[in-house]
Design a protein around this motif. Structure first.
Motif, PDB file in Angstrom:
ATOM      1  N   HIS A 167       0.863  -1.179   0.000  1.00  0.00           N
ATOM      2  CA  HIS A 167       0.000   0.000   0.000  1.00  0.00           C
ATOM      3  C   HIS A 167       0.898   1.227   0.000  1.00  0.00           C
ATOM      4  CE1 HIS A 167      -3.905  -1.990   1.272  1.00  0.00           C
ATOM      5  NE2 HIS A 167      -3.014  -2.961   1.447  1.00  0.00           N
ATOM      6  N   GLU A 168       0.520   2.238  -0.743  1.00  0.00           N
ATOM      7  CA  GLU A 168       1.220   3.517  -0.710  1.00  0.00           C
ATOM      8  C   GLU A 168       0.227   4.591  -0.303  1.00  0.00           C
ATOM      9  OE1 GLU A 168       4.941   2.961  -3.794  1.00  0.00           O
ATOM     10  OE2 GLU A 168       3.199   4.115  -4.464  1.00  0.00           O
ATOM     11  N   ASN A 169       0.583   5.319   0.743  1.00  0.00           N
ATOM     12  CA  ASN A 169      -0.333   6.315   1.309  1.00  0.00           C
ATOM     13  C   ASN A 169      -1.668   5.672   1.666  1.00  0.00           C
ATOM     14  OD1 ASN A 169       1.560   8.454   0.900  1.00  0.00           O
ATOM     15  ND2 ASN A 169       0.943   8.527  -1.264  1.00  0.00           N
ATOM     16  N   GLY A 170      -1.589   4.419   2.154  1.00  0.00           N
ATOM     17  CA  GLY A 170      -2.777   3.710   2.604  1.00  0.00           C
ATOM     18  C   GLY A 170      -3.644   3.164   1.481  1.00  0.00           C
ATOM     19  N   ARG A 171      -3.189   3.267   0.238  1.00  0.00           N
ATOM     20  CA  ARG A 171      -4.032   2.875  -0.888  1.00  0.00           C
ATOM     21  C   ARG A 171      -3.365   1.774  -1.715  1.00  0.00           C
ATOM     22  NH1 ARG A 171      -8.007   6.789  -1.469  1.00  0.00           N
ATOM     23  NH2 ARG A 171      -8.566   6.022  -3.554  1.00  0.00           N
ATOM     24  N   LEU A 172      -4.197   0.927  -2.313  1.00  0.00           N
ATOM     25  CA  LEU A 172      -3.735  -0.048  -3.281  1.00  0.00           C
ATOM     26  C   LEU A 172      -3.502   0.649  -4.612  1.00  0.00           C
ATOM     27  CD1 LEU A 172      -6.289  -2.929  -2.593  1.00  0.00           C
ATOM     28  CD2 LEU A 172      -3.854  -2.976  -2.017  1.00  0.00           C
ATOM     29  N   ARG A 173      -2.457   0.251  -5.303  1.00  0.00           N
ATOM     30  CA  ARG A 173      -2.212   0.744  -6.657  1.00  0.00           C
ATOM     31  C   ARG A 173      -2.386  -0.419  -7.628  1.00  0.00           C
ATOM     32  NH1 ARG A 173       3.060   4.490  -7.288  1.00  0.00           N
ATOM     33  NH2 ARG A 173       1.988   4.957  -9.254  1.00  0.00           N
ATOM     34  N   MET A 174      -3.209  -0.216  -8.633  1.00  0.00           N
ATOM     35  CA  MET A 174      -3.477  -1.244  -9.630  1.00  0.00           C
ATOM     36  C   MET A 174      -3.166  -0.696 -11.018  1.00  0.00           C
ATOM     37  SD  MET A 174      -7.087  -3.136 -10.609  1.00  0.00           S
ATOM     38  CE  MET A 174      -7.876  -1.587 -11.128  1.00  0.00           C
ATOM     39  N   TRP A 175      -2.420  -1.471 -11.800  1.00  0.00           N
ATOM     40  CA  TRP A 175      -2.177  -1.172 -13.195  1.00  0.00           C
ATOM     41  C   TRP A 175      -2.885  -2.222 -14.048  1.00  0.00           C
ATOM     42  CZ3 TRP A 175       1.262  -0.594  -9.323  1.00  0.00           C
ATOM     43  CH2 TRP A 175       1.946   0.623  -9.203  1.00  0.00           C
ATOM     44  N   PHE A 176      -3.308  -1.849 -15.224  1.00  0.00           N
ATOM     45  CA  PHE A 176      -3.946  -2.799 -16.118  1.00  0.00           C
ATOM     46  C   PHE A 176      -3.760  -2.338 -17.556  1.00  0.00           C
ATOM     47  CE2 PHE A 176      -7.066   0.358 -14.917  1.00  0.00           C
ATOM     48  CZ  PHE A 176      -7.712   0.679 -16.110  1.00  0.00           C
ATOM     49  N   SER A 177      -3.952  -3.263 -18.454  1.00  0.00           N
ATOM     50  CA  SER A 177      -3.954  -2.955 -19.874  1.00  0.00           C
ATOM     51  C   SER A 177      -5.383  -2.674 -20.311  1.00  0.00           C
ATOM     52  CB  SER A 177      -3.381  -4.136 -20.662  1.00  0.00           C
ATOM     53  OG  SER A 177      -3.411  -3.883 -22.046  1.00  0.00           O
ATOM     54  N   ALA A 178      -5.561  -1.740 -21.219  1.00  0.00           N
ATOM     55  CA  ALA A 178      -6.897  -1.426 -21.725  1.00  0.00           C
ATOM     56  C   ALA A 178      -6.853  -1.340 -23.241  1.00  0.00           C
ATOM     57  CB  ALA A 178      -7.395  -0.110 -21.138  1.00  0.00           C
ATOM     58  N   THR A 179      -7.911  -1.843 -23.862  1.00  0.00           N
ATOM     59  CA  THR A 179      -8.039  -1.751 -25.312  1.00  0.00           C
ATOM     60  C   THR A 179      -9.506  -1.744 -25.701  1.00  0.00           C
ATOM     61  OG1 THR A 179      -7.250  -2.651 -27.415  1.00  0.00           O
ATOM     62  CG2 THR A 179      -8.042  -4.231 -25.798  1.00  0.00           C
ATOM     63  N   ASP A 180      -9.779  -1.219 -26.858  1.00  0.00           N
ATOM     64  CA  ASP A 180     -11.114  -1.278 -27.463  1.00  0.00           C
ATOM     65  C   ASP A 180     -11.038  -2.345 -28.552  1.00  0.00           C
ATOM     66  OD1 ASP A 180     -13.485  -1.001 -28.811  1.00  0.00           O
ATOM     67  OD2 ASP A 180     -13.307   1.159 -29.131  1.00  0.00           O
ATOM     68  N   PHE A 181     -11.715  -3.475 -28.337  1.00  0.00           N
ATOM     69  CA  PHE A 181     -11.611  -4.581 -29.277  1.00  0.00           C
ATOM     70  C   PHE A 181     -12.227  -4.265 -30.641  1.00  0.00           C
ATOM     71  CE2 PHE A 181     -11.100  -7.027 -25.276  1.00  0.00           C
ATOM     72  CZ  PHE A 181      -9.883  -7.621 -25.568  1.00  0.00           C
ATOM     73  N   HIS A 182     -12.990  -3.185 -30.719  1.00  0.00           N
ATOM     74  CA  HIS A 182     -13.564  -2.802 -31.996  1.00  0.00           C
ATOM     75  C   HIS A 182     -12.675  -1.811 -32.759  1.00  0.00           C
ATOM     76  CE1 HIS A 182     -17.124  -4.061 -29.560  1.00  0.00           C
ATOM     77  NE2 HIS A 182     -17.342  -4.753 -30.673  1.00  0.00           N
ATOM     78  N   ASP A 183     -11.596  -1.372 -32.125  1.00  0.00           N
ATOM     79  CA  ASP A 183     -10.652  -0.447 -32.755  1.00  0.00           C
ATOM     80  C   ASP A 183      -9.705  -1.247 -33.640  1.00  0.00           C
ATOM     81  OD1 ASP A 183      -8.702   1.376 -33.459  1.00  0.00           O
ATOM     82  OD2 ASP A 183      -8.454   2.187 -31.445  1.00  0.00           O
ATOM     83  N   GLU A 184      -9.603  -0.860 -34.888  1.00  0.00           N
ATOM     84  CA  GLU A 184      -8.768  -1.601 -35.827  1.00  0.00           C
ATOM     85  C   GLU A 184      -7.298  -1.597 -35.436  1.00  0.00           C
ATOM     86  OE1 GLU A 184      -9.402  -0.133 -39.729  1.00  0.00           O
ATOM     87  OE2 GLU A 184     -11.464  -0.906 -39.886  1.00  0.00           O
ATOM     88  N   THR A 185      -6.863  -0.590 -34.692  1.00  0.00           N
ATOM     89  CA  THR A 185      -5.453  -0.536 -34.293  1.00  0.00           C
ATOM     90  C   THR A 185      -5.124  -1.562 -33.222  1.00  0.00           C
ATOM     91  OG1 THR A 185      -5.776   1.121 -32.542  1.00  0.00           O
ATOM     92  CG2 THR A 185      -5.427   1.929 -34.797  1.00  0.00           C
ATOM     93  N   ALA A 186      -6.151  -2.030 -32.494  1.00  0.00           N
ATOM     94  CA  ALA A 186      -5.954  -3.005 -31.415  1.00  0.00           C
ATOM     95  C   ALA A 186      -4.907  -2.523 -30.406  1.00  0.00           C
ATOM     96  CB  ALA A 186      -5.554  -4.364 -31.979  1.00  0.00           C
TER      97      ALA A 186
END
Length: 770
Positions: A167-186
């Protein structure tokens, strides 16, 4: 022998054989890697008794991790299933991310409804008291991207090195990948959110790092380290990045894991990394060549998180056709070491075709972990003398560095001299090897009553004979009554094609690869040129050939460490601004790659012990030097102290007790300690200082480097020109002034930039000779 040494019979070098029709560059690469597979004698330092054993060329502390992994499934069905029809996770479920805090397991996962082409993932949560039986959270989903288009994929939490949730400053830090599957660039991009309770998350913020999938993040000291799947192009590979805040990332230039084992097909993905002791552990996924439409998990280990060794029995976790819910996929995983020492894995799975679900369920298994390493002596130990082991080891390392076996005549040519402040500065040019010459200056007292001890300087990145700290140290040594040789390193100053200072011309990957593939690594060239400097000094009548040492800072400290290990003619080395620790494996190509290869054969105490008993080594550092101790948590210095202590026992066994020491300046940074008064004390003890008595050194005045540089109108580099680093150095005060660069020039106008004096010329020469 009182130290209880055990040695094997002398090992024979395995000569590689290459296809006769292989192109030269392929033969070079094959030769390069064959060197890494030679069996070598290694010391296991156990207590005060080193054991000399044979081992495969892999760092010894990693070997126990490459024993079989016997993962045991814990249930007869999934631990987390698809949701009821109409819920957010009724069609796809994968990417478990598990945390254990205060006895409760929390599992975040990605779920989606709808057909594969219409999927959009959001985050769900489930909790458990045993890590096996989970209940989904009533608030699910607990997090979504928020725009109705982008999916939340492969979440990871900030963890400590051993995988515990931070925990940093009492908080959880979460990272994730995001994408729009309908975007041709993927396009897959890295995002971050934080939470107090794991259920209510902040709005997603982008870290602006693109093509990132399946990140895993550890905090080691002050450094955030991330391993992720690079999806920018096929085949996918695994890369490493680092950050000081978890937001601005610096991606390492090379992939850390690529397709190269027979079981792997198409892509690598889903790295999960822990660090236990000196070992980094990675479980990763790939398509499995043995069965169509399946994935499996491989395993790799590392001592630096960058250079990995894959398990010879990969894949370590495979799909099970007898378990329909995980008959085809067993990847997208989270791994944790439990409080009882066992390992538990949570992984997503897929059932047999037709593949209506991207992933179908989440499952778990456990593994007892590797057996403890045995310390039994070899079955047929054969005692040989320490000098024989030392000579064999030095020969192997010289071969790895590409140190030429034959030397040509120096053909030394004096190019003039000048006098200043009671010193004589001579200018010289001499031959290092065919096609490569060295401009150098010699600093000496004007009056010498007898042959004097001598020191060869070695240089940091961008350093050369005119850079202020080396000009200062050279004058200081000469004031102390020594002869000092200062040579331009390859690619700098008069050995730069344009005659520039501070270029770091040998740093680029392309230069490293050309030199390495020709069998002449950059570090080997720096070391060999320094050895030729010893040859030059031993030809001089004013030098005592039995009292020669080396001193260098930063990269120069690394060169000095190799000189101490490999050059029997030197009696003293000052290794300043450098560490005998795995942290140096994260440095630039010229240092990290040779050290990685060295560490496949030896431990750090063994490497330092190669200097025993004749070369006295003083390792000088500031304990706040985050340039070298990159995690800024003292890891490099704790490791170096331990190495010096262990090597000290070998020195003592060889009758040289006290000739290897670690010295630290409290609160000091990356400073040129080779000009510190304590460096002079060490020089006096080991080589002698004809112009200074012990009492004179003890009472010598000092000057602050920052004030001295200001007085000389020297502009320091931004990174190093701080009070913590170069501006804060304490220097022995001889009343010195900077020698103008023009006065130190050795080359004739027509010689400047010619192949014999440049990095480019040397590279072309060794490639022709290869």
């Amino acid at each position: 022998m009182p130290c209880g040494l055990r040695f094997p019979h002398c090992c024979a070098t395995i000569e590689p054989t290459f296809p006769h029709d292989a192109p030269p560059e392929r033969r070079s690469a094959m030769k390069r890697w064959s060197v890494c597979r030679v069996l070598l004698p290694l010391i296991i330092l156990s207590g005060s008794s080193p054991l000399f054993l044979q081992a495969e060329p892999i760092p010894r502390e990693l070997q126990r991790w490459l024993t079989p992994q016997n993962w045991q499934r814990d249930t007869d069905g999934p631990i987390l299933k698809l949701g009821r029809p109409g819920t957010f996770d009724d069609t796809h479920i994968f990417a478990p991310c598990v945390s254990l805090e205060q006895g409760t397991y929390s599992l975040w996962y990605c779920g989606s409804s709808g057909a594969v082409q219409d999927r959009m993932f959001v985050l769900g949560r489930a909790d458990s008291n045993d890590g096996i039986h989970f209940n989904k959270n009533r608030q699910n989903p607990v997090f979504s991207f928020g725009d109705g288009e982008h999916s939340v994929l492969t979440p990871t939490l900030l963890r400590s090195a051993n995988g515990q949730t931070l925990h940093e400053n009492g908080r959880l830090r979460m990272w994730f990948s995001a994408t729009d599957f309908h975007d041709e660039t993927a396009l897959h991009q890295l995002y971050e959110a934080d939470s107090l309770n794991g259920s209510d998350w902040s709005e997603a913020g982008s870290d602006n790092l693109k093509h990132v999938y399946a990140p895993t993040i550890l905090k080691t000291g002050r450094t955030y380290q991330m391993w992720f799947t690079d999806v920018s192009q096929d085949p996918w590979c695994i890369r490493h990045a680092s950050s000081l805040d978890g937001s601005k990332w610096r991606v390492s230039p090379d992939p850390v894991l690529e397709l190269d084992q027979n079981w792997e097909s198409g892509r690598l993905f889903y790295p999960t990394v822990l660090r236990l002791g000196d070992a980094y552990l990675m479980w990763y996924g790939s398509y499995w060549t043995e069965r169509e439409n399946t994935t499996a998990l491989g395993f790799a280990v590392s001592i630096d998180g960058l250079n990995w060794y894959k398990h010879p029995q990969n894949p370590v976790l495979r799909p099970d056709p007898e378990r329909p819910w995980e008959s085809h996929y067993v990847t997208s995983q989270s791994v944790m070491q439990l409080p009882d020492g066992r390992f538990r894995i949570w992984y997503a799975s897929r059932k047999q075709p037709p593949f209506l679900n991207k992933y179908f369920a989440i499952n778990t298994a456990h593994w007892a972990g590797p057996a403890q390493a045995e310390t039994k002596p070899p079955a047929r130990p054969a005692k040989v003398a320490f000098p024989e082991w030392q000579a064999e080891s030095q020969a192997e390392l010289k071969a790895m560095l590409g140190i030429p076996e034959q030397k040509v005549a120096l053909e030394s040519e004096k190019r003039g001299e000048l006098e200043r402040d009671g010193l004589v500065i001579e200018k010289w040019v001499f031959t290092s090897e065919p096609g490569s010459k060295i401009p150098a200056v010699v600093y000496r007292p004007k009056q010498l009553k007898a042959p004097a001890p001598a020191i060869v300087l070695t240089y940091g990145h961008g350093g050369s004979k005119s850079q202020w700290q080396y000009n200062y140290a050279a004058q200081a040594y000469a004031k102390a009554g020594l002869v000092c040789l200062a040579m331009d390193p390859i690619g700098e100053e008069e050995r730069h094609i344009q005659g520039r200072l501070g270029t770091r011309a040998h740093d680029p990957k392309s230069v490293h690869e050309r030199a390495w593939n020709a069998g002449r690594p950059i570090m080997g060239k720096l070391v060999f040129d320094t050895m030729r400097g010893i040859d030059f000094l031993q030809e001089r009548k004013d030098v005592d050939p039995s009292r020669i040492g080396v001193a260098g800072n930063s990269l120069g400290g690394a060169v000095a460490s190799w000189m101490a290990a490999l050059e029997p003619r030197i009696k003293m080395a000052i290794v300043s601004g450098w560490a005998y620790d795995n942290v140096t494996l994260r440095s630039k190509y010229c240092t990290k790659v040779p050290n990685q290869r060295m560490r496949e054969r030896f431990t750090w105490p063994e490497f330092l012990s190669l200097a025993a008993p004749n070369c006295a080594v003083l390792v000088m550092n500031g304990d706040a030097d985050w340039i070298i101790d990159s995690d800024n948590d003292g890891t490099a210095w704790r490791g170096t102290r331990a190495v010096v202590e262990q090597a000290g026992r070998v020195y003592a066994d060889q009758g040289a007790e006290g000739k290897v020491k670690a010295w630290f300046e409290a609160g000091g940074g990356h400073r040129p300690y080779m000009a510190h008064p304590d460096a002079l004390r060490w020089i006096q003890q080991q080589l002698g200082t004809p112009a200074l008595t012990t009492e004179q050194i003890k009472t010598m005045p000092t000057v602050n480097s920052g004030r001295w540089c200001d007085a000389q109108q020297i502009k320091l580099e931004r990174l190093y020109g701080t009070d913590l680093h170069q501006r804060g150095a304490t220097l022995a005060d001889f009343g010195l002034t900077l020698t103008d660069r023009s006065q130190l020039a050795c080359l004739k106008p027509e010689e400047r930039g010619t192949p014999a004096f440049t990095l480019e010329g040397w590279l072309s020469q060794i490639e022709r000779n290869e």
